[in-house]
Motif scaffolding. Structure first.
Motif, PDB file in Angstrom:
ATOM      1  N   PHE A 140     -13.002  -9.545   5.656  1.00 24.72           N
ATOM      2  CA  PHE A 140     -11.805  -7.914   5.653  1.00 24.72           C
ATOM      3  C   PHE A 140     -12.757  -6.796   5.005  1.00 24.72           C
ATOM      4  N   SER A 141     -13.885  -6.379   5.682  1.00 25.12           N
ATOM      5  CA  SER A 141     -14.937  -5.742   5.422  1.00 25.12           C
ATOM      6  C   SER A 141     -15.310  -4.853   6.260  1.00 25.12           C
ATOM      7  N   ALA A 142     -15.343  -3.573   6.114  1.00 27.26           N
ATOM      8  CA  ALA A 142     -15.762  -2.743   7.327  1.00 27.26           C
ATOM      9  C   ALA A 142     -17.468  -3.065   8.046  1.00 27.26           C
ATOM     10  N   ASP A 143     -18.160  -3.560   6.331  1.00 28.74           N
ATOM     11  CA  ASP A 143     -19.344  -3.926   7.335  1.00 28.74           C
ATOM     12  C   ASP A 143     -19.290  -4.887   7.640  1.00 28.74           C
ATOM     13  N   VAL A 144     -18.625  -5.649   7.909  1.00 25.72           N
ATOM     14  CA  VAL A 144     -18.617  -6.981   9.175  1.00 25.72           C
ATOM     15  C   VAL A 144     -17.896  -6.625   9.810  1.00 25.72           C
ATOM     16  N   PHE A 145     -17.276  -5.264  10.116  1.00 27.31           N
ATOM     17  CA  PHE A 145     -15.895  -4.990  11.448  1.00 27.31           C
ATOM     18  C   PHE A 145     -17.068  -4.839  12.174  1.00 27.31           C
ATOM     19  N   VAL A 146     -17.899  -3.210  12.034  1.00 27.42           N
ATOM     20  CA  VAL A 146     -19.115  -2.604  12.290  1.00 27.42           C
ATOM     21  C   VAL A 146     -20.296  -3.827  13.164  1.00 27.42           C
ATOM     22  N   LYS A 147     -19.916  -5.081  13.078  1.00 25.40           N
ATOM     23  CA  LYS A 147     -21.534  -6.086  13.786  1.00 25.40           C
ATOM     24  C   LYS A 147     -19.989  -6.983  14.371  1.00 25.40           C
ATOM     25  N   GLU A 148     -18.837  -7.277  14.230  1.00 28.26           N
ATOM     26  CA  GLU A 148     -18.622  -7.888  15.262  1.00 28.26           C
ATOM     27  C   GLU A 148     -17.832  -7.287  16.047  1.00 28.26           C
ATOM     28  N   PHE A 149     -17.156  -6.393  15.414  1.00 26.04           N
ATOM     29  CA  PHE A 149     -16.183  -5.278  16.546  1.00 26.04           C
ATOM     30  C   PHE A 149     -17.017  -5.681  18.764  1.00 26.04           C
ATOM     31  N   PRO A 150     -17.988  -5.128  18.487  1.00 21.71           N
ATOM     32  CA  PRO A 150     -18.759  -4.576  19.530  1.00 21.71           C
ATOM     33  C   PRO A 150     -18.371  -5.491  20.867  1.00 21.71           C
ATOM     34  N   ALA A 151     -18.431  -6.731  20.533  1.00 20.74           N
ATOM     35  CA  ALA A 151     -18.390  -7.659  21.623  1.00 20.74           C
ATOM     36  C   ALA A 151     -17.359  -8.483  22.038  1.00 20.74           C
ATOM     37  N   ILE A 152     -16.253  -7.653  21.542  1.00 20.38           N
ATOM     38  CA  ILE A 152     -15.713  -8.040  22.052  1.00 20.38           C
ATOM     39  C   ILE A 152     -14.199  -6.815  22.672  1.00 20.38           C
ATOM     40  N   ALA A 153     -14.789  -5.121  21.916  1.00 10.97           N
ATOM     41  CA  ALA A 153     -13.934  -3.970  22.051  1.00 10.97           C
ATOM     42  C   ALA A 153     -14.231  -3.689  23.745  1.00 10.97           C
TER      43      ALA A 153
END
Length: 253
Positions: free
Chosen positions: A116-129
């Motif tokens: 639950f971190s913005a740093d991890v969000f930016v790494k994982e979100f693009p793959a499913i966005a």
């Protein structure tokens, strides 16, 4: 003792009122718990709010990283007579409580990062966005620019609230620290840390206090102000902080 692992322990939460639901958990474990919110939130109301709300209905993703943003967003929807069911796009949430708050208000959460971190969000979100997604980040005015800078596509941002100092709790917190042996103070945001460092720390013996941090950004803010972090759970939730405190306090019995 194991039934009440926090007996003799005093825990203080310092975030907005939303983060104080953990108090009863501490009490059930035998500890004393107090809420001294050092920050408060104030909704930002603009004449074009209704236009933003309508525009958001046509986007691919709405992104939330805090319960405060969810609460204010829902308040805006209600005032403008818009229902969550009118949103056809997907929802991304950083944090279990943020996701729960969205779901309790009729939204379905489609994506959460593994941490639950913005740093991890930016790494994982693009793959499913999806390719070239149209995204709106519903945020507080002081939110970091991690999403805007870290994502490989442009996102719109909407500042729906601002964080302000809550100085009414400063004196009671100083008094508590002076009266109690080694209280544990939990910080969930850099904003609360900054208020503490400015208005509380100069008036206490900092070595008489133990500190807990939710998230590495908050931990960094504590260190930046010359304080040590005793409790820092891998999962960035209030429940995990309490579990970490129980584990360490139990080991010290």
């Amino acid at each position: 003792m194991h039934n009440f692992p926090l007996k003799g322990t005093t825990v203080v939460v310092t975030g907005t009122k939303i983060t104080t639901s953990i108090l009863s958990k501490v009490h059930s474990l035998g500890g004393e718990a107090f809420a001294y919110p050092l920050i408060d939130t104030k909704e930002i109301i603009e004449p074009y709010d209704h236009i933003q709300i309508q525009m958001a209905r046509n986007l691919d993703w709405l992104i939330f990283t805090s319960q405060n943003a969810v609460k204010v967003f829902i308040d805006k929807l209600r005032r403008n007579g818009v229902k969550p069911s009118e949103y056809k796009g997907k929802i991304a949430a950083v944090g279990k409580k943020t996701a729960e708050s969205l779901e309790q208000n009729g939204f379905q959460v489609d994506f959460m990062p593994s941490v639950f971190s913005a740093d991890v969000f930016v790494k994982e979100f693009p793959a499913i966005a999806g390719s070239n997604p149209r995204c709106l980040f519903v945020r507080g005015k002081k939110a970091k620019d991690t999403l805007r800078k870290g994502l490989p596509f442009r996102i719109k941002e909407w500042n729906v609230y601002e964080t302000v100092e809550n100085l009414t709790t400063v004196e009671p917190l100083i008094h508590l620290i002076q009266m109690v042996e080694k209280p544990i103070i939990i910080f969930a945001s850099p904003s609360a840390v900054d208020v503490y460092a400015k208005h509380v720390a100069p008036f206490i013996k900092v070595q008489n206090v133990k500190y807990a941090a939710i998230g590495h950004i908050t931990e960094s803010a504590i260190h930046r102000n010359g304080l040590d972090v005793t409790y820092k759970p891998k999962t960035y939730t209030m429940e995990s902080v309490i579990e970490e405190i129980v584990k360490k306090e139990d080991a010290n019995q």
